[in-house]
Design an enzyme around this catalytic site. Structure first.
Site, mmCIF file in Angstrom:
data_model
loop_
_atom_site.group_PDB
_atom_site.id
_atom_site.type_symbol
_atom_site.label_atom_id
_atom_site.label_comp_id
_atom_site.label_asym_id
_atom_site.label_seq_id
_atom_site.Cartn_x
_atom_site.Cartn_y
_atom_site.Cartn_z
ATOM 1 N N ASP A 8 5.798 -4.787 3.423
ATOM 2 C CA ASP A 8 7.077 -4.817 4.144
ATOM 3 C C ASP A 8 6.872 -4.109 5.486
ATOM 4 O OD1 ASP A 8 7.177 -2.075 3.673
ATOM 5 O OD2 ASP A 8 9.102 -2.108 2.622
ATOM 6 N N HIS A 9 7.971 -3.828 6.174
ATOM 7 C CA HIS A 9 7.874 -3.193 7.491
ATOM 8 C C HIS A 9 7.237 -1.804 7.407
ATOM 9 C CE1 HIS A 9 11.701 -2.517 5.529
ATOM 10 N NE2 HIS A 9 11.835 -1.375 6.193
ATOM 11 N N CYS A 65 3.992 -0.760 1.062
ATOM 12 C CA CYS A 65 5.312 -0.496 1.643
ATOM 13 C C CYS A 65 5.280 0.942 2.144
ATOM 14 C CB CYS A 65 6.441 -0.765 0.650
ATOM 15 S SG CYS A 65 6.466 0.287 -0.821
ATOM 16 N N GLY A 66 6.434 1.525 2.443
ATOM 17 C CA GLY A 66 6.433 2.871 2.998
ATOM 18 C C GLY A 66 5.802 3.885 2.057
ATOM 19 N N THR A 67 6.265 3.878 0.826
ATOM 20 C CA THR A 67 5.750 4.819 -0.176
ATOM 21 C C THR A 67 4.745 4.194 -1.138
ATOM 22 O OG1 THR A 67 7.546 4.195 -1.653
ATOM 23 C CG2 THR A 67 7.934 6.110 -0.210
ATOM 24 N N GLY A 68 4.781 2.880 -1.256
ATOM 25 C CA GLY A 68 4.008 2.175 -2.282
ATOM 26 C C GLY A 68 4.787 2.007 -3.575
ATOM 27 N N GLY A 70 8.082 0.879 -4.111
ATOM 28 C CA GLY A 70 8.833 -0.372 -4.263
ATOM 29 C C GLY A 70 7.929 -1.543 -4.597
ATOM 30 N N HIS A 98 -10.254 2.273 -16.281
ATOM 31 C CA HIS A 98 -9.430 2.458 -17.487
ATOM 32 C C HIS A 98 -8.370 1.384 -17.668
ATOM 33 C CE1 HIS A 98 -10.226 7.086 -17.875
ATOM 34 N NE2 HIS A 98 -11.294 6.432 -17.455
ATOM 35 N N HIS A 134 -10.125 1.351 -24.010
ATOM 36 C CA HIS A 134 -9.322 0.887 -22.870
ATOM 37 C C HIS A 134 -8.858 -0.556 -23.086
ATOM 38 C CE1 HIS A 134 -10.019 4.579 -20.866
ATOM 39 N NE2 HIS A 134 -11.324 4.387 -20.710
#
Ligand code: RB5
Length: 150
Positions: A8-9, A65-68, A70, A98, A134
């Site tokens: 995104d932006h 995205c900004g934080t990852g 979303g 893992h 795993h």
């Protein structure tokens, strides 16, 4: 290896930087947008991007995205996607070994472009461990997906 990208932006600048880097390294890259810095809703670009992985048109997805957060929440709603939000090298490696993750989420407002490349290189180069414990855990995730889809 074929890599699907979406941002995104909040992740646009990082995606453009990463796309150039990956193409120079010889990877095949499919860019699902966004193609400008205008505001875009991350589910709109993430969904087609990760579906291309489920449909085997691409081998993995990298989402920014900004934080990852979303993009990772969105990706993990899609059956067959195992997406990890990563901002350190230990997790980049461990989540391939893992969790056999097939999608990587990054925060464009959290990590620098240069550190992003280190994370991406390690994530792409690390194989799944194929260890039984795993594999069993991933099968349990798949089982939960099936239960929730009923
Ligand atoms: C957009 O402002 C921001 O909310 C988005 O990029 C992301 O951080 C959401 O999780």
């Amino acid at each position: 290896m074929k890599i699907a990208l979406a941002a995104d932006h909040g992740g646009y600048q990082h995606k453009e930087f990463l796309k150039k880097y990956l193409m120079e390294k010889g990877y095949s890259v499919e860019d699902f947008g966004s193609y400008t810095e205008d505001a875009v809703d991350y589910p709109d670009v993430v969904y087609p991007c990760v579906k291309s992985v489920v449909n085997k048109e691409n081998d993995c997805a990298i989402l920014i995205c900004g934080t990852g957060v979303g993009v990772s929440i969105t990706a993990n709603k899609v059956e067959g996607i195992r997406c990890a939000l990563v901002s350190d090298l230990f997790t980049a490696k461990a989540t391939r070994e893992h969790n056999d993750t097939n999608a990587l989420a990054l925060g464009g407002r959290v990590i620098s472009k240069e550190f992003m490349l280190e994370i991406v290189d390690l994530w792409l180069e690390t194989p799944f461990s194929n260890e039984e414990r795993h594999i069993n855990r991933i099968h349990k995730i798949t089982h939960i997906e099936k239960l929730e889809l009923k």
